[in-house]
Design a protein around this motif. Structure first.
Motif, PDB file in Angstrom:
ATOM      1  N   ASP A 100      -0.543  21.274  46.217  1.00 21.70           N
ATOM      2  CA  ASP A 100      -1.867  21.859  46.006  1.00 21.70           C
ATOM      3  C   ASP A 100      -2.395  22.408  47.329  1.00 21.70           C
ATOM      4  OD1 ASP A 100      -4.320  22.575  45.010  1.00 21.70           O
ATOM      5  OD2 ASP A 100      -5.072  20.516  44.826  1.00 21.70           O
ATOM      6  N   ASP A 129      -4.784  24.573  47.997  1.00 24.26           N
ATOM      7  CA  ASP A 129      -6.244  24.684  48.173  1.00 24.26           C
ATOM      8  C   ASP A 129      -6.961  23.341  48.019  1.00 24.26           C
ATOM      9  OD1 ASP A 129      -6.022  24.296  45.460  1.00 24.26           O
ATOM     10  OD2 ASP A 129      -7.040  26.165  44.885  1.00 24.26           O
ATOM     11  N   GLN A 130      -6.202  22.253  47.814  1.00 26.90           N
ATOM     12  CA  GLN A 130      -6.733  20.884  47.691  1.00 26.90           C
ATOM     13  C   GLN A 130      -7.828  20.779  46.621  1.00 26.90           C
ATOM     14  OE1 GLN A 130      -5.249  18.277  49.407  1.00 26.90           O
ATOM     15  NE2 GLN A 130      -3.824  19.919  49.927  1.00 26.90           N
ATOM     16  N   SER A 131      -7.642  21.474  45.510  1.00 24.51           N
ATOM     17  CA  SER A 131      -8.634  21.474  44.433  1.00 24.51           C
ATOM     18  C   SER A 131      -8.458  20.295  43.467  1.00 24.51           C
ATOM     19  CB  SER A 131      -8.521  22.781  43.638  1.00 24.51           C
ATOM     20  OG  SER A 131      -7.250  22.859  42.998  1.00 24.51           O
TER      21      SER A 131
END
Length: 175
Positions: free
Chosen positions: A111, A113-115
């Motif tokens: 991930d 964008d670390q969403s």
């Protein structure tokens, strides 16, 4: 035979006087137990055919006791088998949870964008990640299959799949 006169042994003179008496004495002392002779031997001496009744009764009782012992052994074995099956099931459940947790960690690495969710692009970019690739290979999922897998996982068609849902759905896909 005169040696046994003072011993108080009522059967000593006839105990081994013939083959049938020897067999009866052996049966009395070895198989049936010595006290058996107190009541059975006088009856057998009086009516010899009753020996069959006593032998049949003794063997029936012995067989019944043997079956009882065997039933207890089998019951304990079945009980231990059930305990072992429960242990194996809990061990398997723990292994599945550990594998899912590790896969969620791999998804977190993918991930970018670390969403907290994976997109189709992140999934394709992460295909070359060593551990992620291994998991997909075990499930016989090739890179060209990722679009179909992602569409199956993305039930709400948002273009996002949470790590936990992805791990759970892959486990179900394997099962």
């Amino acid at each position: 035979l005169g040696l046994y006169d003072d011993s108080g042994c009522d059967r000593c003179e006839v105990a081994y006087s013939s083959v049938s008496q020897s067999m009866l004495t052996l049966l009395q002392t070895v198989i049936m137990g010595d006290a058996w002779g107190d009541y059975a031997v006088p009856l057998i001496d009086y009516k010899p055919w009753t020996v069959m009744i006593f032998i049949a009764t003794s063997f029936t009782i012995s067989l019944g006791l043997t079956n009882l012992v065997l039933a207890v052994i089998v019951d304990k074995a079945l009980e231990n088998r059930e305990v072992n099956l429960q242990k194996q099931a809990s061990e398997r459940a723990r292994e599945v949870e550990d594998a899912q947790r590790e896969f969620v960690e791999i998804c977190a690495e993918l991930d970018t964008d670390q969403s907290g969710f994976l997109t189709m692009d992140e999934l394709f970019a992460g295909y070359e990640h060593e551990n992620f690739h291994l998991v997909l290979r075990m499930l016989d999922i090739e890179k060209e299959d990722l679009t179909h897998v992602f569409n199956i996982m993305d039930q709400d068609k948002s273009g996002l799949v949470s790590y936990q849902e992805f791990a759970y759905q892959l486990q179900n896909l394997k099962g």
